[in-house]
Design a protein around this motif. Structure first.
Motif, mmCIF file in Angstrom:
data_model
loop_
_atom_site.group_PDB
_atom_site.id
_atom_site.type_symbol
_atom_site.label_atom_id
_atom_site.label_comp_id
_atom_site.label_asym_id
_atom_site.label_seq_id
_atom_site.Cartn_x
_atom_site.Cartn_y
_atom_site.Cartn_z
ATOM 1 N N GLN A 193 42.013 -37.356 93.955
ATOM 2 C CA GLN A 193 41.045 -36.256 93.113
ATOM 3 C C GLN A 193 41.354 -34.999 93.525
ATOM 4 O O GLN A 193 40.413 -34.031 93.475
ATOM 5 C CB GLN A 193 39.322 -36.831 93.268
ATOM 6 C CG GLN A 193 39.128 -38.018 92.766
ATOM 7 C CD GLN A 193 39.018 -37.718 91.134
ATOM 8 O OE1 GLN A 193 38.339 -36.726 90.513
ATOM 9 N NE2 GLN A 193 39.930 -38.475 90.457
ATOM 10 N N ASP A 197 38.705 -30.503 89.998
ATOM 11 C CA ASP A 197 37.741 -29.463 89.561
ATOM 12 C C ASP A 197 38.184 -28.181 89.364
ATOM 13 O O ASP A 197 37.582 -27.416 89.345
ATOM 14 C CB ASP A 197 36.380 -29.706 90.382
ATOM 15 C CG ASP A 197 36.672 -29.371 91.966
ATOM 16 O OD1 ASP A 197 37.937 -29.281 92.271
ATOM 17 O OD2 ASP A 197 35.814 -29.400 92.749
ATOM 18 N N SER A 206 45.769 -28.638 83.224
ATOM 19 C CA SER A 206 45.317 -28.755 84.350
ATOM 20 C C SER A 206 46.060 -28.870 85.555
ATOM 21 O O SER A 206 47.107 -29.728 85.234
ATOM 22 C CB SER A 206 44.187 -29.602 84.647
ATOM 23 O OG SER A 206 43.759 -30.109 85.640
#
Length: 222
Positions: A193, A197, A206
């Motif tokens: 991960q 964000d 992204s």
């Protein structure tokens, strides 16, 4: 134009300083206030000048070093000179331009990649991973992609920011350009991960590896 001397170059750089630009750049860690389009225009007027580039770099000043990177000849630096220069690239934009405009352009790129790869300085290791990404995309022959994924899986999560960014780019490019390793690259990205964000403007891709890989593969398949 008349020969550009160091005092003239520094005077021209000083004239380009903009307090508002400096304030914006300092938020990103860059200690200069020059619009980079104007910096490039100045470099175009100066033209390639290796002796002047050496003098500009030796000042230690960020604007001078940025100009030096635009007017230098990458192939005329020795490996030791490039090693020393990299270790002085604290400002993000100086580091970015050094890696992309000099380290990637020198015939010594592969020698430097190997030299820097296991370095304890994360800025140096980050440059090695950037050079590795270049090879992943352009010349992967001889690279052990499984080993690279092993290292990314082990170190990406806790790496310092600049090194993490470079390793993450390698992870994404392995997944994009090497279908046989795509499933593992996606799995590593999903599990760790890293940059999941990260604020990404509309219309931009992204840097989160699974999204990055997916978007680039879709474009390839159109």
């Amino acid at each position: 134009m008349a020969e550009m001397t160091l005092p003239k170059a520094l005077a021209e750089l000083a004239a380009l300083e903009d307090p508002k630009m400096r304030a914006a750049n300092e938020k990103r860690g860059d200690d200069h206030g020059i619009n980079l389009s104007r910096m490039r225009a100045l470099a175009k007027r100066v033209k390639i000048d290796q002796p002047l580039a050496h003098e500009l770099w030796a000042t230690g000043e960020t604007p001078a070093r940025l100009l030096a990177l635009l007017i230098c000849k990458p192939r005329e630096f020795t490996a030791d000179e490039l090693d020393a220069m990299l270790r002085e690239t604290a400002a993000p934009k100086v580091n970015d331009w050094f890696v992309n405009y000099v380290a990637k352009k020198t015939p010594l790129a592969e020698e430097l990649r190997r030299r820097w790869f296991e370095d304890a300085d994360p800025t140096v290791a980050a440059a090695a991973w950037s050079l590795t990404t270049d090879r992943v995309v352009k010349k992967p022959e001889g690279l052990d992609l499984e080993r690279l994924l092993d290292l990314i899986e082990r170190d990406l999560k806790d790496a310092p920011a600049r090194l993490q960014w470079s390793m993450n780019e390698s992870l994404a490019q392995i997944g994009i350009h090497h279908p046989e390793h795509r499933a593992r690259a996606l799995e590593i990205g999903e599990r760790l991960q890293v940059l999941a964000d990260y604020p990404t403007p509309p219309g931009c891709t992204s840097p989160f590896a699974p999204l990055w890989i997916g978007e680039m593969v879709r474009r390839q398949e159109r």
